[in-house]
Write a protein that holds these residues in place. Structure first.
Motif, mmCIF file in Angstrom:
data_model
loop_
_atom_site.group_PDB
_atom_site.id
_atom_site.type_symbol
_atom_site.label_atom_id
_atom_site.label_comp_id
_atom_site.label_asym_id
_atom_site.label_seq_id
_atom_site.Cartn_x
_atom_site.Cartn_y
_atom_site.Cartn_z
ATOM 1 N N ILE A 41 -3.069 -18.091 13.735
ATOM 2 C CA ILE A 41 -1.914 -17.880 12.863
ATOM 3 C C ILE A 41 -2.327 -17.020 11.669
ATOM 4 N N THR A 58 5.933 -12.761 22.227
ATOM 5 C CA THR A 58 4.811 -13.459 21.596
ATOM 6 C C THR A 58 5.166 -14.935 21.480
ATOM 7 N N THR A 60 5.919 -16.489 18.935
ATOM 8 C CA THR A 60 7.074 -16.624 18.048
ATOM 9 C C THR A 60 8.368 -16.754 18.845
ATOM 10 N N ASP A 61 8.491 -15.987 19.926
ATOM 11 C CA ASP A 61 9.687 -16.059 20.767
ATOM 12 C C ASP A 61 9.826 -17.436 21.407
ATOM 13 N N LEU A 63 8.572 -20.272 20.031
ATOM 14 C CA LEU A 63 8.899 -21.206 18.950
ATOM 15 C C LEU A 63 10.348 -21.070 18.520
ATOM 16 N N ASN A 64 10.859 -19.832 18.552
ATOM 17 C CA ASN A 64 12.258 -19.586 18.174
ATOM 18 C C ASN A 64 13.230 -19.859 19.312
ATOM 19 N N THR A 89 1.411 -14.939 17.120
ATOM 20 C CA THR A 89 2.600 -14.677 16.325
ATOM 21 C C THR A 89 2.353 -13.819 15.091
ATOM 22 N N THR A 92 3.975 -15.547 10.273
ATOM 23 C CA THR A 92 5.416 -15.647 10.090
ATOM 24 C C THR A 92 5.748 -17.017 9.506
ATOM 25 N N GLN A 94 7.836 -19.029 10.599
ATOM 26 C CA GLN A 94 8.025 -19.970 11.691
ATOM 27 C C GLN A 94 6.726 -20.681 12.048
ATOM 28 N N THR A 95 5.634 -19.928 12.075
ATOM 29 C CA THR A 95 4.351 -20.529 12.450
ATOM 30 C C THR A 95 3.649 -21.162 11.259
ATOM 31 N N MET A 98 5.154 -24.503 10.867
ATOM 32 C CA MET A 98 5.392 -25.170 12.138
ATOM 33 C C MET A 98 5.409 -26.689 11.942
ATOM 34 N N GLU A 102 7.129 -29.136 16.756
ATOM 35 C CA GLU A 102 6.949 -27.805 17.333
ATOM 36 C C GLU A 102 5.522 -27.617 17.829
#
Length: 301
Positions: A41, A58, A60-61, A63-64, A89, A92, A94-95, A98, A102
């Protein structure tokens, strides 16, 4: 049986990702189905080392939830013996933020990958994410440089990993677990002392949690006259952390690595006769023997 190998380090710049990519390449070349998962990360760049500059998907896709499964993120590198890679990812929100749920969803999906070997690049440092990814491996590898600061970072990383391992051995709803999770610890001795004072016998249970934790040590950019006193380091770790750190190998300083990185090709492919490539090949051979032991143990149970 899928065997997961996690690779971490106490600081950045140790050559951890370089080693991981070359090991993935060599294990794939040996005929194994290999998947490399970049969990670094903030510094996910393993895909770039194979010349994959703009991956379609990646983590991220995943996780999203832009893709249904982690398998949808897999890229197969046919030019590198069919090696599979799941790009990371980068840094970001999002990570970086996390959630526990998740992270568990990601780890469950990794464990379900169709591969003989899954290699995890867990990044450098000692965030909770990094430590949990590192500890999730069946086999753990630590990479360090033969420098005082790098060795200290390596020791700190191991210390925090052992603390995380011990804390995870207690159920969160137990008296010991509830007491320990409220504290910040700077040493393993503090964990043992508080666990035992909370519940007699808890120290022994905590020590048992480390019984099968033996991270393998790789020293990169090994230069003449800067040899690490591995015996002293092992004694230090055994005394204060209660674990053994078997040596997996040393990789010499070699300009071939820099040239290979610039060419976006693993040094073991581009310059297989270079000192660094030969050293990495020896490390890969040791890992293959370990994998054989895993296979024999699995088939006998």
């Amino acid at each position: 049986m899928t065997v997961t190998i996690s690779i971490g380090s106490g600081k950045g710049g140790t050559g951890k990702t370089m080693l991981l990519c070359n090991l993935a390449f060599l294990l794939a070349r040996s005929g194994k189905k290999v998947c490399l998962v970049d969990l670094d990360i903030g510094g996910a760049d393993a895909h770039i080392l194979f010349g994959l500059f703009e991956p379609k998907h990646t983590i991220t896709d995943f996780l999203n939830r832009k893709v249904d499964t982690l398998k949808d993120v897999v890229h197969t590198l046919y030019a590198f013996n069919g090696l599979q890679i799941i790009p990371g990812t980068g840094n970001t929100l999002q990570t970086a933020n996390m959630s526990y749920q998740e992270k568990q969803r990601l780890l469950r999906s990794i464990s379900a990958l169709d591969a003989d070997v899954v290699l995890l690049d867990v990044g450098a440092g000692a965030s909770y994410h990094t430590l949990d990814f590192f500890m999730s491996g069946d086999i753990q590898i630590c990479v360090t440089l033969p420098e005082p600061t790098s060795i200290m970072d390596f020791y700190s990383f191991l210390q925090l990993a052992t603390i995380r391992k011990v804390l995870g051995s207690f159920l969160s709803h137990s008296d010991v677990g509830n007491t320990l999770k409220k504290q910040n610890f700077s040493s393993l001795a503090e964990v043992f002392a508080l666990a035992e004072s909370t519940q007699p016998g808890a120290k022994k249970k905590a020590q048992q949690a480390l019984h099968y934790f033996h991270p393998l040590l790789v020293i990169n950019r090994d230069i003449q006259n800067t040899k690490v006193n591995k015996k002293k380091l092992k004694q230090l770790v055994a005394k204060y952390l209660g674990i053994d750190i078997p040596s997996l190998g040393e990789i010499p300083e070699d300009t071939a690595i820099k040239d290979a990185l610039k060419a976006y090709i693993p040094v073991c492919e581009l310059y297989p006769d270079s000192p660094a490539a030969k050293a990495i090949a020896q490390i890969a051979a040791k890992i293959e023997k370990i994998l054989e032991l895993f296979s024999k143990t699995s088939s006998s149970t």
